[in-house]
Design a protein around this motif. Sequence first.
Motif, PDB file in Angstrom:
ATOM      1  N   GLY A  23       0.812  -1.216   0.000  1.00  0.00           N
ATOM      2  CA  GLY A  23       0.000   0.000   0.000  1.00  0.00           C
ATOM      3  C   GLY A  23       0.841   1.261   0.000  1.00  0.00           C
ATOM      4  O   GLY A  23       0.354   2.331  -0.357  1.00  0.00           O
ATOM      5  N   ASP A  24       2.110   1.162   0.399  1.00  0.00           N
ATOM      6  CA  ASP A  24       3.000   2.323   0.365  1.00  0.00           C
ATOM      7  C   ASP A  24       3.385   2.646  -1.074  1.00  0.00           C
ATOM      8  O   ASP A  24       3.349   1.781  -1.946  1.00  0.00           O
ATOM      9  CB  ASP A  24       4.282   2.057   1.167  1.00  0.00           C
ATOM     10  CG  ASP A  24       4.046   1.967   2.660  1.00  0.00           C
ATOM     11  OD1 ASP A  24       2.918   2.255   3.113  1.00  0.00           O
ATOM     12  OD2 ASP A  24       5.002   1.614   3.381  1.00  0.00           O
ATOM     13  N   ASP A  25       3.764   3.880  -1.324  1.00  0.00           N
ATOM     14  CA  ASP A  25       4.281   4.297  -2.626  1.00  0.00           C
ATOM     15  C   ASP A  25       5.800   4.329  -2.564  1.00  0.00           C
ATOM     16  O   ASP A  25       6.373   4.849  -1.604  1.00  0.00           O
ATOM     17  CB  ASP A  25       3.776   5.686  -3.008  1.00  0.00           C
ATOM     18  CG  ASP A  25       2.303   5.703  -3.358  1.00  0.00           C
ATOM     19  OD1 ASP A  25       1.789   4.666  -3.822  1.00  0.00           O
ATOM     20  OD2 ASP A  25       1.666   6.748  -3.185  1.00  0.00           O
ATOM     21  N   ILE A  26       6.438   3.761  -3.594  1.00  0.00           N
ATOM     22  CA  ILE A  26       7.895   3.824  -3.680  1.00  0.00           C
ATOM     23  C   ILE A  26       8.302   4.682  -4.873  1.00  0.00           C
ATOM     24  O   ILE A  26       7.542   4.827  -5.831  1.00  0.00           O
ATOM     25  CB  ILE A  26       8.531   2.420  -3.792  1.00  0.00           C
ATOM     26  CG1 ILE A  26       8.052   1.688  -5.047  1.00  0.00           C
ATOM     27  CG2 ILE A  26       8.277   1.609  -2.537  1.00  0.00           C
ATOM     28  CD1 ILE A  26       8.821   0.396  -5.335  1.00  0.00           C
ATOM     29  N   TYR A  27       9.479   5.242  -4.781  1.00  0.00           N
ATOM     30  CA  TYR A  27      10.072   6.041  -5.852  1.00  0.00           C
ATOM     31  C   TYR A  27      11.432   5.438  -6.179  1.00  0.00           C
ATOM     32  O   TYR A  27      12.176   5.048  -5.272  1.00  0.00           O
ATOM     33  CB  TYR A  27      10.247   7.493  -5.417  1.00  0.00           C
ATOM     34  CG  TYR A  27       8.941   8.180  -5.130  1.00  0.00           C
ATOM     35  CD1 TYR A  27       8.304   8.926  -6.112  1.00  0.00           C
ATOM     36  CD2 TYR A  27       8.332   8.073  -3.885  1.00  0.00           C
ATOM     37  CE1 TYR A  27       7.091   9.553  -5.855  1.00  0.00           C
ATOM     38  CE2 TYR A  27       7.124   8.690  -3.621  1.00  0.00           C
ATOM     39  CZ  TYR A  27       6.510   9.433  -4.607  1.00  0.00           C
ATOM     40  OH  TYR A  27       5.309  10.051  -4.346  1.00  0.00           O
ATOM     41  N   LEU A  28      11.771   5.361  -7.471  1.00  0.00           N
ATOM     42  CA  LEU A  28      13.010   4.721  -7.901  1.00  0.00           C
ATOM     43  C   LEU A  28      14.106   5.746  -8.199  1.00  0.00           C
ATOM     44  O   LEU A  28      13.818   6.877  -8.582  1.00  0.00           O
ATOM     45  CB  LEU A  28      12.757   3.883  -9.156  1.00  0.00           C
ATOM     46  CG  LEU A  28      11.662   2.829  -9.044  1.00  0.00           C
ATOM     47  CD1 LEU A  28      11.546   2.052 -10.342  1.00  0.00           C
ATOM     48  CD2 LEU A  28      11.925   1.893  -7.881  1.00  0.00           C
ATOM     49  N   ASP A  29      15.357   5.294  -8.050  1.00  0.00           N
ATOM     50  CA  ASP A  29      16.530   6.123  -8.351  1.00  0.00           C
ATOM     51  C   ASP A  29      16.658   6.413  -9.839  1.00  0.00           C
ATOM     52  O   ASP A  29      17.175   7.444 -10.225  1.00  0.00           O
ATOM     53  CB  ASP A  29      17.815   5.410  -7.908  1.00  0.00           C
ATOM     54  CG  ASP A  29      18.143   5.656  -6.459  1.00  0.00           C
ATOM     55  OD1 ASP A  29      17.778   6.710  -5.935  1.00  0.00           O
ATOM     56  OD2 ASP A  29      18.780   4.774  -5.852  1.00  0.00           O
ATOM     57  N   TYR A  46       4.942   4.459  -7.290  1.00  0.00           N
ATOM     58  CA  TYR A  46       4.403   3.138  -7.610  1.00  0.00           C
ATOM     59  C   TYR A  46       3.942   2.492  -6.319  1.00  0.00           C
ATOM     60  O   TYR A  46       4.719   2.356  -5.374  1.00  0.00           O
ATOM     61  CB  TYR A  46       5.449   2.256  -8.298  1.00  0.00           C
ATOM     62  CG  TYR A  46       5.803   2.765  -9.670  1.00  0.00           C
ATOM     63  CD1 TYR A  46       5.005   2.463 -10.768  1.00  0.00           C
ATOM     64  CD2 TYR A  46       6.901   3.588  -9.855  1.00  0.00           C
ATOM     65  CE1 TYR A  46       5.301   2.957 -12.023  1.00  0.00           C
ATOM     66  CE2 TYR A  46       7.214   4.087 -11.111  1.00  0.00           C
ATOM     67  CZ  TYR A  46       6.408   3.771 -12.187  1.00  0.00           C
ATOM     68  OH  TYR A  46       6.701   4.271 -13.423  1.00  0.00           O
ATOM     69  N   GLN A  47       2.676   2.105  -6.280  1.00  0.00           N
ATOM     70  CA  GLN A  47       2.129   1.487  -5.076  1.00  0.00           C
ATOM     71  C   GLN A  47       2.601   0.041  -4.969  1.00  0.00           C
ATOM     72  O   GLN A  47       2.527  -0.722  -5.931  1.00  0.00           O
ATOM     73  CB  GLN A  47       0.610   1.533  -5.082  1.00  0.00           C
ATOM     74  CG  GLN A  47       0.010   1.023  -3.790  1.00  0.00           C
ATOM     75  CD  GLN A  47      -1.498   1.090  -3.797  1.00  0.00           C
ATOM     76  OE1 GLN A  47      -2.141   0.699  -4.764  1.00  0.00           O
ATOM     77  NE2 GLN A  47      -2.053   1.592  -2.711  1.00  0.00           N
ATOM     78  N   VAL A  63       5.166  -4.052  -8.005  1.00  0.00           N
ATOM     79  CA  VAL A  63       4.392  -2.872  -8.391  1.00  0.00           C
ATOM     80  C   VAL A  63       3.841  -3.111  -9.791  1.00  0.00           C
ATOM     81  O   VAL A  63       4.210  -4.067 -10.458  1.00  0.00           O
ATOM     82  CB  VAL A  63       5.258  -1.583  -8.359  1.00  0.00           C
ATOM     83  CG1 VAL A  63       5.791  -1.322  -6.963  1.00  0.00           C
ATOM     84  CG2 VAL A  63       6.392  -1.646  -9.355  1.00  0.00           C
ATOM     85  N   GLN A  64       2.970  -2.200 -10.251  1.00  0.00           N
ATOM     86  CA  GLN A  64       2.418  -2.321 -11.595  1.00  0.00           C
ATOM     87  C   GLN A  64       2.928  -1.174 -12.456  1.00  0.00           C
ATOM     88  O   GLN A  64       2.909  -0.014 -12.043  1.00  0.00           O
ATOM     89  CB  GLN A  64       0.899  -2.308 -11.565  1.00  0.00           C
ATOM     90  CG  GLN A  64       0.286  -2.559 -12.924  1.00  0.00           C
ATOM     91  CD  GLN A  64      -1.228  -2.660 -12.865  1.00  0.00           C
ATOM     92  OE1 GLN A  64      -1.869  -2.131 -11.968  1.00  0.00           O
ATOM     93  NE2 GLN A  64      -1.807  -3.343 -13.832  1.00  0.00           N
ATOM     94  N   SER A  65       3.363  -1.510 -13.653  1.00  0.00           N
ATOM     95  CA  SER A  65       3.836  -0.509 -14.607  1.00  0.00           C
ATOM     96  C   SER A  65       2.659   0.292 -15.155  1.00  0.00           C
ATOM     97  O   SER A  65       1.632  -0.279 -15.524  1.00  0.00           O
ATOM     98  CB  SER A  65       4.567  -1.202 -15.762  1.00  0.00           C
ATOM     99  OG  SER A  65       4.828  -0.288 -16.800  1.00  0.00           O
ATOM    100  N   TYR A  66       2.820   1.605 -15.201  1.00  0.00           N
ATOM    101  CA  TYR A  66       1.780   2.452 -15.796  1.00  0.00           C
ATOM    102  C   TYR A  66       1.750   2.286 -17.310  1.00  0.00           C
ATOM    103  O   TYR A  66       0.704   2.379 -17.929  1.00  0.00           O
ATOM    104  CB  TYR A  66       2.016   3.928 -15.460  1.00  0.00           C
ATOM    105  CG  TYR A  66       1.946   4.248 -13.994  1.00  0.00           C
ATOM    106  CD1 TYR A  66       0.893   3.815 -13.205  1.00  0.00           C
ATOM    107  CD2 TYR A  66       2.946   4.999 -13.382  1.00  0.00           C
ATOM    108  CE1 TYR A  66       0.829   4.112 -11.862  1.00  0.00           C
ATOM    109  CE2 TYR A  66       2.890   5.311 -12.037  1.00  0.00           C
ATOM    110  CZ  TYR A  66       1.833   4.867 -11.281  1.00  0.00           C
ATOM    111  OH  TYR A  66       1.775   5.159  -9.949  1.00  0.00           O
TER     112      TYR A  66
END
Length: 92
Positions: A23-29, A46-47, A63-66
Amino acid sequence: MYDQDQSELILEADFLWREIHVGDDIYLDADFYSSNRRLLCRGAPYQVLAKIDKLCGAQELIVQSYQTRELVSVSPYLVCSYESPEHPVLIS
């Protein structure tokens, strides 16, 4: 020096994997590519849909790709930050 740096990275990745919840959102480098296709973009949230802790010790966030709608397995090493929702939705 290299061994110490690598050990620190392993500990940081393990800490992130334990702190991040479904449920958290992550951000990638950086952007994430597979087979020359960009699946995930740097800076986009990305949730986390699931967490996997494999027997071999590898930890993954799903996660799921947009762009492609595919489920993508992300290593905690690629996560630069994360956000927990203020009011998580729990499905019982």
